[in-house]
Design an enzyme around this catalytic site. Structure first.
Site, PDB file in Angstrom:
ATOM      1  CB  SER A  51      -0.864   0.025   1.261  1.00  0.00           C
ATOM      2  OG  SER A  51      -0.012  -0.033   2.397  1.00  0.00           O
ATOM      3  N   GLY A  88      -4.988  -0.588   6.262  1.00  0.00           N
ATOM      4  CA  GLY A  88      -5.535  -0.984   7.553  1.00  0.00           C
ATOM      5  C   GLY A  88      -6.900  -0.361   7.827  1.00  0.00           C
ATOM      6  CB  CYS A  97       0.775  -5.474   1.925  1.00  0.00           C
ATOM      7  SG  CYS A  97      -0.549  -4.685   2.860  1.00  0.00           S
ATOM      8  CG  ASN A  98       1.973  -8.767   7.375  1.00  0.00           C
ATOM      9  OD1 ASN A  98       2.180  -9.870   7.837  1.00  0.00           O
ATOM     10  ND2 ASN A  98       2.964  -7.949   7.065  1.00  0.00           N
ATOM     11  CB  CYS A 107       2.596  -3.890   9.633  1.00  0.00           C
ATOM     12  SG  CYS A 107       2.493  -2.468   8.516  1.00  0.00           S
ATOM     13  CB  THR A 108       5.871  -4.835   4.930  1.00  0.00           C
ATOM     14  OG1 THR A 108       4.791  -4.071   4.377  1.00  0.00           O
ATOM     15  CG2 THR A 108       5.603  -6.320   4.706  1.00  0.00           C
TER      16      THR A 108
END
Ligand code: DGL
Length: 260
Positions: A13, A45, A76-77, A190-191
């Site tokens: 993102s 998120g 991206c988680n 989270c990256t």
């Protein structure tokens, strides 16, 4: 005859995917990389699940048509824990996702107290809860959803420093000291968060192991690309695409540090 180097598309993102990109690029320096940041949709998120699946499918679909990658890393988680199944069903390219590293965290924890630090969306996903049911037996896992850390990481990268107290408040929930056992491992789910790792270490109430899945993701990508050697030892150009505004000069300088 020269062979074409593999094209690897890294998607996030925003700029968090750079923490995965840097490991994959170190493992495959001759590959052609395309970095896609859907910054017009940031932060993921905050998006509703349906809207997120539709958005990720559209942006990745357009990038796959344009760049014909051999492999897409969903760095991206928040997107991976929701949209991987749909992406694999829709596109025939290989996908490698980024999901919370709960299994290795629980395996390595000595105190058997682990925290998962991610966006509020990631920690509330069924995918994440299933990983805990499957891999966390014998380990106490606390889920900590942060509404602000991804934006803090973007701000820091753009040269706008964030106060220690603000960072400390976001990570506070990770640190549990109960029944004579303290959290000893925090999963960076989270990256964006590895971009803030020095700040986390500086404000943490006690030292912990911060688990970044990027090296494991890079190994997985290298395995999948084995047997497709790059044509030349000279790295091909790296392309960056952002769906929103053009990067500011400070941001462009930060991207340049990553080879873009
Ligand atoms: N980097 C993304 C992740 O790994 C999330 C940031 C966002 O909220 O967009 O989850």
């Amino acid at each position: 005859m020269a062979r074409t180097p593999p094209t690897i598309l890294v998607f996030d993102s925003g700029l968090g995917g750079l923490t995965v990109y840097r490991e994959v690029a170190a493992a495959l320096p001759g590959a052609r990389f395309v970095y896609v940041a859907d910054d017009a949709g940031f932060p993921y998120g905050n998006l509703a699940e349906d809207a997120l699946v539709a958005r990720v499918t559209e942006v990745i679909g357009a990038s796959v048509s344009q760049h014909a990658p051999d492999l897409v890393v969903v760095a991206c988680n928040t997107a991976s824990t929701l949209a991987l199944t749909e992406l694999r069903a829709r596109f025939s390219v290989l996908f490698v996702g980024t999901v919370p590293a709960i299994k290795p965290a629980c395996a390595q924890s000595m105190s058997k107290r682990v925290a998962v630090l991610g966006t509020q969306a990631t920690v509330s996903r069924e995918y994440t809860r299933a990983l805990i049911r499957e891999y966390a037996s014998g380990c106490d896992v606390v889920l900590v959803g942060s509404p602000r850390l991804a934006s803090f990481a973007e701000a820091e990268l753009a040269g706008q420093p964030v106060a220690d107290a603000a960072i400390k408040a976001e990570i506070a929930g990770c640190f549990v000291d109960a029944d004579g056992r303290r959290t000893d491992t925090v999963v960076l789910a989270c990256t964006h968060y590895p971009l803030l790792i020095d700040r986390f270490r500086a404000v943490a109430p006690w030292p912990v192991d911060w688990l970044d899945p990027a090296p494991a993701i890079a190994r997985r990508v290298a395995d999948l690309m084995r047997g497709r050697p790059p044509a030349s030892p000279v790295p091909p150009p790296r392309i960056v695409f952002t769906s929103g505004h053009t990067p500011s000069p400070v941001l462009a300088a930060a991207l340049a540090k990553y080879g873009f």
